[in-house]
Design a protein around this motif. Structure first.
Motif, PDB file in Angstrom:
ATOM      1  N   GLY A 148       1.157  -1.573  -0.034  1.00  0.00           N
ATOM      2  CA  GLY A 148      -0.424   0.135   0.009  1.00  0.00           C
ATOM      3  C   GLY A 148       1.108   1.173  -0.439  1.00  0.00           C
ATOM      4  O   GLY A 148       0.274   2.716  -0.421  1.00  0.00           O
ATOM      5  N   LYS A 149       2.289   1.022  -0.024  1.00  0.00           N
ATOM      6  CA  LYS A 149       2.738   2.044  -0.268  1.00  0.00           C
ATOM      7  C   LYS A 149       3.106   2.906  -1.323  1.00  0.00           C
ATOM      8  O   LYS A 149       2.947   4.774  -1.016  1.00  0.00           O
ATOM      9  CB  LYS A 149       4.469   1.551   0.156  1.00  0.00           C
ATOM     10  N   SER A 150       2.793   2.118  -2.536  1.00  0.00           N
ATOM     11  CA  SER A 150       2.245   2.977  -3.568  1.00  0.00           C
ATOM     12  C   SER A 150       1.417   2.112  -5.028  1.00  0.00           C
ATOM     13  O   SER A 150       1.403   0.785  -4.451  1.00  0.00           O
ATOM     14  CB  SER A 150       4.069   3.047  -4.300  1.00  0.00           C
ATOM     15  N   CYS A 151       0.984   2.657  -4.914  1.00  0.00           N
ATOM     16  CA  CYS A 151       0.741   2.364  -6.352  1.00  0.00           C
ATOM     17  C   CYS A 151       1.307   2.280  -7.879  1.00  0.00           C
ATOM     18  O   CYS A 151       2.624   1.917  -7.924  1.00  0.00           O
ATOM     19  CB  CYS A 151      -0.434   3.333  -6.873  1.00  0.00           C
ATOM     20  N   ALA A 152       1.127   1.106  -8.836  1.00  0.00           N
ATOM     21  CA  ALA A 152       1.510   0.659 -10.067  1.00  0.00           C
ATOM     22  C   ALA A 152       2.107   1.680 -10.375  1.00  0.00           C
ATOM     23  O   ALA A 152       2.907   1.629 -11.095  1.00  0.00           O
ATOM     24  CB  ALA A 152       0.824  -0.833 -10.049  1.00  0.00           C
ATOM     25  N   SER A 153       1.322   2.594 -10.865  1.00  0.00           N
ATOM     26  CA  SER A 153       1.951   3.697 -12.043  1.00  0.00           C
ATOM     27  C   SER A 153       3.127   4.387 -11.123  1.00  0.00           C
ATOM     28  O   SER A 153       4.314   4.512 -11.898  1.00  0.00           O
ATOM     29  CB  SER A 153       0.766   4.473 -12.506  1.00  0.00           C
ATOM     30  N   THR A 154       2.258   4.337 -10.038  1.00  0.00           N
ATOM     31  CA  THR A 154       4.120   5.131  -8.918  1.00  0.00           C
ATOM     32  C   THR A 154       5.325   4.412  -8.949  1.00  0.00           C
ATOM     33  O   THR A 154       6.538   4.864  -9.294  1.00  0.00           O
ATOM     34  CB  THR A 154       3.409   5.368  -7.773  1.00  0.00           C
ATOM     35  N   VAL A 155       5.044   3.364  -8.887  1.00  0.00           N
ATOM     36  CA  VAL A 155       6.482   2.224  -8.795  1.00  0.00           C
ATOM     37  C   VAL A 155       6.884   2.323 -10.164  1.00  0.00           C
ATOM     38  O   VAL A 155       8.028   2.195 -10.321  1.00  0.00           O
ATOM     39  CB  VAL A 155       5.922   0.757  -8.556  1.00  0.00           C
ATOM     40  N   GLN A 156       5.910   1.783 -11.207  1.00  0.00           N
ATOM     41  CA  GLN A 156       6.551   1.852 -12.913  1.00  0.00           C
ATOM     42  C   GLN A 156       7.364   2.946 -12.480  1.00  0.00           C
ATOM     43  O   GLN A 156       8.581   3.421 -13.421  1.00  0.00           O
ATOM     44  CB  GLN A 156       5.328   2.399 -13.607  1.00  0.00           C
ATOM     45  N   ARG A 157       6.881   4.847 -12.501  1.00  0.00           N
ATOM     46  CA  ARG A 157       8.187   5.972 -12.605  1.00  0.00           C
ATOM     47  C   ARG A 157       9.132   5.842 -12.218  1.00  0.00           C
ATOM     48  O   ARG A 157       9.958   6.232 -12.160  1.00  0.00           O
ATOM     49  CB  ARG A 157       6.496   6.730 -12.319  1.00  0.00           C
ATOM     50  N   LYS A 158       8.227   5.873 -10.255  1.00  0.00           N
ATOM     51  CA  LYS A 158       9.870   5.475  -9.742  1.00  0.00           C
ATOM     52  C   LYS A 158      11.443   4.963 -10.022  1.00  0.00           C
ATOM     53  O   LYS A 158      11.872   4.932 -10.375  1.00  0.00           O
ATOM     54  CB  LYS A 158       9.219   4.659  -8.395  1.00  0.00           C
ATOM     55  N   TYR A 159      10.725   3.499 -10.981  1.00  0.00           N
ATOM     56  CA  TYR A 159      11.692   2.619 -11.553  1.00  0.00           C
ATOM     57  C   TYR A 159      12.052   2.944 -12.655  1.00  0.00           C
ATOM     58  O   TYR A 159      13.049   2.215 -13.232  1.00  0.00           O
ATOM     59  CB  TYR A 159      11.991   1.289 -11.033  1.00  0.00           C
TER      60      TYR A 159
END
Length: 127
Positions: free
Chosen positions: A21-32
């Protein structure tokens, strides 16, 4: 075109971040900087616990048996088509035997009886 392969450990780390729940999938995608827009969600479905990213289908009461009804109708139509093909094959075989019995060539018979008897489709409609 450059193909990027990610390790299973990296994929699992991304999945853990999404499922915690720390990040949504799109946030993880942008982060990495993961290029595919659906890549992280695919990893969540593939490696996740099943709590996140599940596809839930909601159906109304009349839609529950719709797929079964359509499958049975398709089966019925396939059987009808197979019956029609079988009838056609039998009629062609019968015609060939009849022409042989009459000592007449199949092509000659077709030319002589090209008009045949009128069918419903060939009759003019009464309008």
């Amino acid at each position: 075109m450059e193909v990027i392969r990610y390790s299973k450990a990296f994929k699992m780390q991304c999945v853990r971040e999404v499922e915690s729940g720390k990040s949504c999938a799109s946030t993880v995608q942008r982060k990495y900087k993961i290029k595919g827009t659906a890549t992280v969600m695919r990893w969540v479905r593939q490696f996740g616990s099943g709590r996140y990213g599940k596809i839930i289908r909601v159906e109304k009461a009349h839609e529950v048996n719709e797929a079964g009804r359509v499958r049975s109708e398709l089966r019925r139509l396939k059987e009808a088509l197979a019956d029609a093909y079988m009838e056609l094959a039998l009629e062609r075989a019968f015609l060939a035997v009849a022409c042989e019995e009459l000592d007449q060539g199949l092509e000659d018979f077709k030319k002589k009886h090209a008009g045949g008897r009128p069918t419903r489709r060939s009759r003019p409609s009464r309008s």
